[in-house]
Design a protein around this motif. Structure first.
Motif, PDB file in Angstrom:
ATOM      1  N   ASN A 132       0.874  -1.178   0.000  1.00 21.01           N
ATOM      2  CA  ASN A 132       0.000   0.000   0.000  1.00 21.01           C
ATOM      3  C   ASN A 132       0.914   1.231   0.000  1.00 21.01           C
ATOM      4  O   ASN A 132       1.135   1.876   1.018  1.00 21.01           O
ATOM      5  CB  ASN A 132      -0.914  -0.024   1.225  1.00 21.01           C
ATOM      6  N   VAL A 133       1.446   1.509  -1.180  1.00 15.49           N
ATOM      7  CA  VAL A 133       2.552   2.451  -1.295  1.00 15.49           C
ATOM      8  C   VAL A 133       2.166   3.875  -0.908  1.00 15.49           C
ATOM      9  O   VAL A 133       3.003   4.662  -0.456  1.00 15.49           O
ATOM     10  CB  VAL A 133       3.135   2.401  -2.729  1.00 15.49           C
ATOM     11  N   GLY A 134       0.875   4.198  -1.041  1.00 15.88           N
ATOM     12  CA  GLY A 134       0.423   5.525  -0.667  1.00 15.88           C
ATOM     13  C   GLY A 134      -0.220   5.591   0.703  1.00 15.88           C
ATOM     14  O   GLY A 134      -0.772   6.631   1.086  1.00 15.88           O
ATOM     15  N   LYS A 180      -7.340   1.210   0.446  1.00  8.32           N
ATOM     16  CA  LYS A 180      -6.671   0.183  -0.356  1.00  8.32           C
ATOM     17  C   LYS A 180      -6.102  -0.924   0.510  1.00  8.32           C
ATOM     18  O   LYS A 180      -5.688  -0.702   1.651  1.00  8.32           O
ATOM     19  CB  LYS A 180      -5.530   0.803  -1.181  1.00  8.32           C
ATOM     20  N   ALA A 181      -6.078  -2.124  -0.066  1.00 10.76           N
ATOM     21  CA  ALA A 181      -5.428  -3.258   0.582  1.00 10.76           C
ATOM     22  C   ALA A 181      -3.921  -3.108   0.430  1.00 10.76           C
ATOM     23  O   ALA A 181      -3.426  -2.210  -0.245  1.00 10.76           O
ATOM     24  CB  ALA A 181      -5.907  -4.555  -0.051  1.00 10.76           C
ATOM     25  N   GLY A 182      -3.205  -4.012   1.059  1.00  8.80           N
ATOM     26  CA  GLY A 182      -1.759  -4.005   0.911  1.00  8.80           C
ATOM     27  C   GLY A 182      -1.033  -3.855   2.229  1.00  8.80           C
ATOM     28  O   GLY A 182      -1.597  -3.398   3.226  1.00  8.80           O
ATOM     29  N   ILE A 183       0.214  -4.231   2.221  1.00  2.00           N
ATOM     30  CA  ILE A 183       1.076  -4.147   3.395  1.00  2.00           C
ATOM     31  C   ILE A 183       1.646  -2.732   3.494  1.00  2.00           C
ATOM     32  O   ILE A 183       2.064  -2.150   2.494  1.00  2.00           O
ATOM     33  CB  ILE A 183       2.224  -5.166   3.277  1.00  2.00           C
ATOM     34  N   ALA A 184       1.665  -2.189   4.696  1.00  2.69           N
ATOM     35  CA  ALA A 184       2.265  -0.871   4.898  1.00  2.69           C
ATOM     36  C   ALA A 184       3.754  -0.941   4.570  1.00  2.69           C
ATOM     37  O   ALA A 184       4.418  -1.936   4.899  1.00  2.69           O
ATOM     38  CB  ALA A 184       2.079  -0.424   6.342  1.00  2.69           C
ATOM     39  N   PRO A 185       4.295   0.079   3.914  1.00  2.00           N
ATOM     40  CA  PRO A 185       5.724   0.048   3.577  1.00  2.00           C
ATOM     41  C   PRO A 185       6.624  -0.274   4.762  1.00  2.00           C
ATOM     42  O   PRO A 185       7.607  -1.013   4.610  1.00  2.00           O
ATOM     43  CB  PRO A 185       5.967   1.458   3.034  1.00  2.00           C
ATOM     44  N   GLY A 217       8.417 -11.091  -5.526  1.00  2.00           N
ATOM     45  CA  GLY A 217       8.662  -9.657  -5.535  1.00  2.00           C
ATOM     46  C   GLY A 217       7.508  -8.862  -4.971  1.00  2.00           C
ATOM     47  O   GLY A 217       6.788  -9.325  -4.081  1.00  2.00           O
ATOM     48  N   LEU A 218       7.328  -7.649  -5.524  1.00  2.00           N
ATOM     49  CA  LEU A 218       6.376  -6.680  -4.990  1.00  2.00           C
ATOM     50  C   LEU A 218       5.434  -6.177  -6.080  1.00  2.00           C
ATOM     51  O   LEU A 218       5.793  -6.153  -7.264  1.00  2.00           O
ATOM     52  CB  LEU A 218       7.117  -5.471  -4.408  1.00  2.00           C
ATOM     53  N   MET A 219       4.255  -5.738  -5.653  1.00  2.00           N
ATOM     54  CA  MET A 219       3.291  -5.092  -6.550  1.00  2.00           C
ATOM     55  C   MET A 219       2.748  -3.859  -5.853  1.00  2.00           C
ATOM     56  O   MET A 219       2.599  -3.830  -4.632  1.00  2.00           O
ATOM     57  CB  MET A 219       2.138  -6.039  -6.878  1.00  2.00           C
ATOM     58  N   ALA A 220       2.455  -2.808  -6.639  1.00  2.00           N
ATOM     59  CA  ALA A 220       1.869  -1.600  -6.052  1.00  2.00           C
ATOM     60  C   ALA A 220       1.063  -0.836  -7.078  1.00  2.00           C
ATOM     61  O   ALA A 220       1.295  -0.938  -8.283  1.00  2.00           O
ATOM     62  CB  ALA A 220       2.962  -0.692  -5.484  1.00  2.00           C
ATOM     63  N   ILE A 221       0.098  -0.069  -6.568  1.00  2.00           N
ATOM     64  CA  ILE A 221      -0.702   0.861  -7.367  1.00  2.00           C
ATOM     65  C   ILE A 221      -0.605   2.227  -6.683  1.00  2.00           C
ATOM     66  O   ILE A 221      -1.114   2.402  -5.579  1.00  2.00           O
ATOM     67  CB  ILE A 221      -2.174   0.433  -7.450  1.00  2.00           C
ATOM     68  N   PRO A 222       0.047   3.205  -7.307  1.00  2.00           N
ATOM     69  CA  PRO A 222       0.155   4.528  -6.686  1.00  2.00           C
ATOM     70  C   PRO A 222      -1.221   5.178  -6.514  1.00  2.00           C
ATOM     71  O   PRO A 222      -2.169   4.835  -7.227  1.00  2.00           O
ATOM     72  CB  PRO A 222       1.008   5.319  -7.681  1.00  2.00           C
ATOM     73  N   PRO A 223      -1.348   6.113  -5.588  1.00  2.00           N
ATOM     74  CA  PRO A 223      -2.619   6.817  -5.398  1.00  2.00           C
ATOM     75  C   PRO A 223      -3.059   7.526  -6.677  1.00  2.00           C
ATOM     76  O   PRO A 223      -2.237   8.126  -7.375  1.00  2.00           O
ATOM     77  CB  PRO A 223      -2.303   7.829  -4.289  1.00  2.00           C
ATOM     78  N   ALA A 224      -4.345   7.453  -6.958  1.00  2.00           N
ATOM     79  CA  ALA A 224      -4.876   8.115  -8.151  1.00  2.00           C
ATOM     80  C   ALA A 224      -4.724   9.622  -8.026  1.00  2.00           C
ATOM     81  O   ALA A 224      -4.878  10.198  -6.944  1.00  2.00           O
ATOM     82  CB  ALA A 224      -6.358   7.757  -8.326  1.00  2.00           C
ATOM     83  N   GLY A 225      -4.394  10.254  -9.137  1.00  2.00           N
ATOM     84  CA  GLY A 225      -4.316  11.710  -9.161  1.00  2.00           C
ATOM     85  C   GLY A 225      -3.025  12.290  -8.634  1.00  2.00           C
ATOM     86  O   GLY A 225      -2.857  13.509  -8.596  1.00  2.00           O
ATOM     87  N   GLU A 226      -2.099  11.435  -8.221  1.00  2.00           N
ATOM     88  CA  GLU A 226      -0.810  11.924  -7.733  1.00  2.00           C
ATOM     89  C   GLU A 226       0.296  11.557  -8.717  1.00  2.00           C
ATOM     90  O   GLU A 226       0.126  10.693  -9.574  1.00  2.00           O
ATOM     91  CB  GLU A 226      -0.501  11.338  -6.347  1.00  2.00           C
ATOM     92  N   GLY A 267       2.788  -0.026 -12.683  1.00  2.00           N
ATOM     93  CA  GLY A 267       2.541   0.672 -13.932  1.00  2.00           C
ATOM     94  C   GLY A 267       1.335   0.098 -14.645  1.00  2.00           C
ATOM     95  O   GLY A 267       1.213  -1.122 -14.816  1.00  2.00           O
ATOM     96  N   MET A 268       0.406   1.007 -15.028  1.00  2.00           N
ATOM     97  CA  MET A 268      -0.795   0.609 -15.758  1.00  2.00           C
ATOM     98  C   MET A 268      -0.915   1.464 -17.017  1.00  2.00           C
ATOM     99  O   MET A 268       0.065   2.080 -17.446  1.00  2.00           O
ATOM    100  CB  MET A 268      -2.001   0.712 -14.828  1.00  2.00           C
ATOM    101  N   SER A 269      -2.105   1.522 -17.595  1.00  2.00           N
ATOM    102  CA  SER A 269      -2.255   2.135 -18.918  1.00  2.00           C
ATOM    103  C   SER A 269      -1.743   3.569 -18.990  1.00  2.00           C
ATOM    104  O   SER A 269      -1.170   3.968 -20.000  1.00  2.00           O
ATOM    105  CB  SER A 269      -3.728   2.102 -19.345  1.00  2.00           C
TER     106      SER A 269
END
Length: 239
Positions: free
Chosen positions: A132-134, A139-144, A164-173, A203-205
């Motif tokens: 949970n990078v942001g 959002k789900a995910g492990i705290a950094p 490894g790791l997966m992340a989705i950055p906060p929208a709009g940032e 990284g997404m679209s």
């Protein structure tokens, strides 16, 4: 589906490949290090078939039920399939042994369930820890701050390979700073983990080019390949 639409999918993938090549070169990397994963949520068999024919490296589903339905119809053929969405412990049995990688390991309860199911079916499950990078409450995910300890828990479980790791950055940032932070975390954790820890899914679209520049080894691309998603009318969408 009209042949013109299928041709557009092929053209989109060619364009995305070219952008991945350019971003990798800019970062001094080989484009061969980057897996182009098509995010196939709500996409038809014809669309997915066109993407596979055009040379995607993997397909990724968000929903377990949709994944099960498409597997039953052999929609993916021999294309590697990943689960890129959330996974509940009671649905682990439908996924382990059926997918090449699970991107959403986000709790000790879940990874223990994955480990137990993998042992039961006689396989080794490849997983990524979702970060949970942001630090977003929604959002789900492990705290950094908890990533290193959680990584050791996962790495020590039987029948699991921590990849490894997966992340989705906060929208709009600005995504790049989050991608850079993920790369730094990945490199730090890598020093204390087995050699199979080699995957950074981000990284997404709208931001895959930046993600590649910052070290992504998997980019999850949906609308840039297929166009806007169609969602069923209210009340009919899968819960």
């Amino acid at each position: 589906m009209a042949s013109m639409e299928l041709e557009q999918i092929r053209e989109n993938i060619q364009r995305i490949r070219a952008e991945i090549n350019a971003s990798a070169a800019k970062a001094g990397r080989s484009a061969n290090e980057v897996t182009l994963l098509a995010a196939t949520k709500t996409r038809s068999a014809a669309e997915i078939g066109a993407a596979i024919e055009a040379g995607i490296d993997a397909a990724g589903e968000n929903r377990v039920q949709e994944l099960r339905d498409k597997l039953a119809e052999n929609v993916y053929g021999n294309c590697p399939l990943h689960l890129i969405g959330p996974l509940q412990t009671n649905k682990v049995k439908y996924v382990v042994g059926k997918v090449a990688m699970i991107h959403s390991a986000d709790s000790e309860k879940l990874v223990i369930a994955i480990s137990q199911q993998a042992q039961k079916v006689g396989c080794c499950a490849d997983v990524l820890i979702e970060i949970n990078v942001g630090s977003e409450a929604s959002k789900a995910g492990i705290a950094p701050a908890d990533a290193a300890a959680f990584a050791q828990v996962v790495a020590n479980l039987p029948a699991i390979r921590l990849r490894g790791l997966m992340a989705i950055p906060p929208a709009g940032e600005e995504a790049r700073r989050y991608f850079a932070g993920m790369r730094a975390m990945f490199e730090s954790l890598k020093r204390d983990l087995p050699a199979c820890f080699d995957t950074l899914s981000m990284g997404m679209s709208h931001d895959y080019a930046e993600a590649v520049e910052e070290g992504a080894t998997i980019v999850r691309v949906g609308t840039a390949i297929f166009g806007p998603r169609y969602y069923p009318p209210a009340g009919r969408e899968e819960k």
